[in-house]
Design a protein around this motif. Structure first.
Motif, PDB file in Angstrom:
ATOM      1  N   ALA A 153       0.831  -1.210   0.000  1.00  0.00           N
ATOM      2  CA  ALA A 153       0.000   0.000   0.000  1.00  0.00           C
ATOM      3  C   ALA A 153       0.865   1.260   0.000  1.00  0.00           C
ATOM      4  O   ALA A 153       0.596   2.209  -0.746  1.00  0.00           O
ATOM      5  CB  ALA A 153      -0.937  -0.011   1.205  1.00  0.00           C
ATOM      6  N   LEU A 154       1.901   1.266   0.818  1.00  0.00           N
ATOM      7  CA  LEU A 154       2.781   2.434   0.873  1.00  0.00           C
ATOM      8  C   LEU A 154       3.553   2.617  -0.432  1.00  0.00           C
ATOM      9  O   LEU A 154       3.759   3.744  -0.882  1.00  0.00           O
ATOM     10  CB  LEU A 154       3.738   2.311   2.061  1.00  0.00           C
ATOM     11  CG  LEU A 154       3.079   2.501   3.429  1.00  0.00           C
ATOM     12  CD1 LEU A 154       3.999   2.008   4.536  1.00  0.00           C
ATOM     13  CD2 LEU A 154       2.680   3.953   3.647  1.00  0.00           C
ATOM     14  N   ALA A 155       3.950   1.523  -1.035  1.00  0.00           N
ATOM     15  CA  ALA A 155       4.638   1.610  -2.328  1.00  0.00           C
ATOM     16  C   ALA A 155       3.694   2.157  -3.393  1.00  0.00           C
ATOM     17  O   ALA A 155       4.095   2.972  -4.225  1.00  0.00           O
ATOM     18  CB  ALA A 155       5.174   0.242  -2.738  1.00  0.00           C
ATOM     19  N   TRP A 156       2.456   1.701  -3.364  1.00  0.00           N
ATOM     20  CA  TRP A 156       1.469   2.203  -4.326  1.00  0.00           C
ATOM     21  C   TRP A 156       1.310   3.713  -4.167  1.00  0.00           C
ATOM     22  O   TRP A 156       1.260   4.446  -5.155  1.00  0.00           O
ATOM     23  CB  TRP A 156       0.130   1.498  -4.123  1.00  0.00           C
ATOM     24  CG  TRP A 156      -0.929   2.004  -5.055  1.00  0.00           C
ATOM     25  CD1 TRP A 156      -1.164   1.579  -6.330  1.00  0.00           C
ATOM     26  CD2 TRP A 156      -1.885   3.044  -4.805  1.00  0.00           C
ATOM     27  NE1 TRP A 156      -2.212   2.298  -6.889  1.00  0.00           N
ATOM     28  CE2 TRP A 156      -2.659   3.198  -5.967  1.00  0.00           C
ATOM     29  CE3 TRP A 156      -2.145   3.850  -3.708  1.00  0.00           C
ATOM     30  CZ2 TRP A 156      -3.680   4.137  -6.048  1.00  0.00           C
ATOM     31  CZ3 TRP A 156      -3.163   4.787  -3.795  1.00  0.00           C
ATOM     32  CH2 TRP A 156      -3.923   4.917  -4.965  1.00  0.00           C
ATOM     33  N   LEU A 157       1.254   4.198  -2.942  1.00  0.00           N
ATOM     34  CA  LEU A 157       1.116   5.642  -2.705  1.00  0.00           C
ATOM     35  C   LEU A 157       2.279   6.407  -3.339  1.00  0.00           C
ATOM     36  O   LEU A 157       2.079   7.436  -3.982  1.00  0.00           O
ATOM     37  CB  LEU A 157       1.078   5.937  -1.208  1.00  0.00           C
ATOM     38  CG  LEU A 157      -0.196   5.563  -0.482  1.00  0.00           C
ATOM     39  CD1 LEU A 157       0.005   5.664   1.028  1.00  0.00           C
ATOM     40  CD2 LEU A 157      -1.343   6.442  -0.925  1.00  0.00           C
TER      41      LEU A 157
END
Length: 188
Positions: A153-157
């Motif tokens: 999720a953080l990478a997607w952000l």
């Protein structure tokens, strides 16, 4: 493997890494071959599928992140080790656009060439998380699968142009939801 074959393979991997960093995991294999100045057949001889290419490319990074978890476990506090490794994982996943989708799928697909590497990486994070939990430095209602999902999720952000400027702030928000606050000292 012969020295010249190893050199060609390494060149293909380096070229693929650059192409994926620029265009994402769906970059054309033909484009990778063209950039490497080889024919598509040569690329496919070394890596018969896209997943085989990605596995070879990503495995080294997965191994490095797993080794990093072990090193942090030996040298940092449980809280700091977990946060440092989490930050390293997020930073790495943002290097290769679209890799988090592949990782999430591979972790569930035992037939995937990426499965074993993803499971090993998730286990490394889970060990750091369990150590932090045992020390009272992390929430106990989070597990390794949750941590792996949060990395994605953080990478997607960070991969979203409109959200990228907020990625560091959002990392801190998520990290503070995982770890407990450090003990305060002094007379604040």
């Amino acid at each position: 493997m012969r020295a010249d074959a190893r050199k060609n393979r390494d060149h293909l991997l380096a070229t693929a890494g650059t192409a994926i960093a620029e265009h994402g995991v769906d970059v054309s294999l033909r484009d990778i071959a063209r950039r490497a100045d080889v024919g598509l057949a040569t690329l496919l001889r070394h890596f018969p599928t896209r997943e085989a290419l990605l596995d070879a490319l990503l495995r080294t990074s997965f191994d490095e992140l797993t080794a990093r978890a072990d090193a942090l476990k030996a040298s940092a506090s449980p809280r700091d080790a977990l946060l440092s490794w989490l930050r390293d994982c997020v930073a790495w996943t943002t290097e290769y656009r679209g890799v988090t989708v592949l990782m999430a799928a591979a972790i569930e697909d035992t037939e995937s060439a990426l499965h074993a590497s993803c499971v090993t990486l998730r286990a490394a994070g889970a060990r750091l998380l369990a150590r932090a939990q045992a020390a009272g430095a992390a929430r106990t209602d989070v597990d390794g699968a949750d941590l792996f999902a949060l990395v994605a999720a953080l990478a997607w952000l960070g991969d979203q142009p409109s959200l990228a400027p907020r990625a560091d702030h959002l990392f801190e928000v998520v990290a503070s939801a995982i770890v407990t606050s450090p003990a305060r000292t002094g007379t604040g």
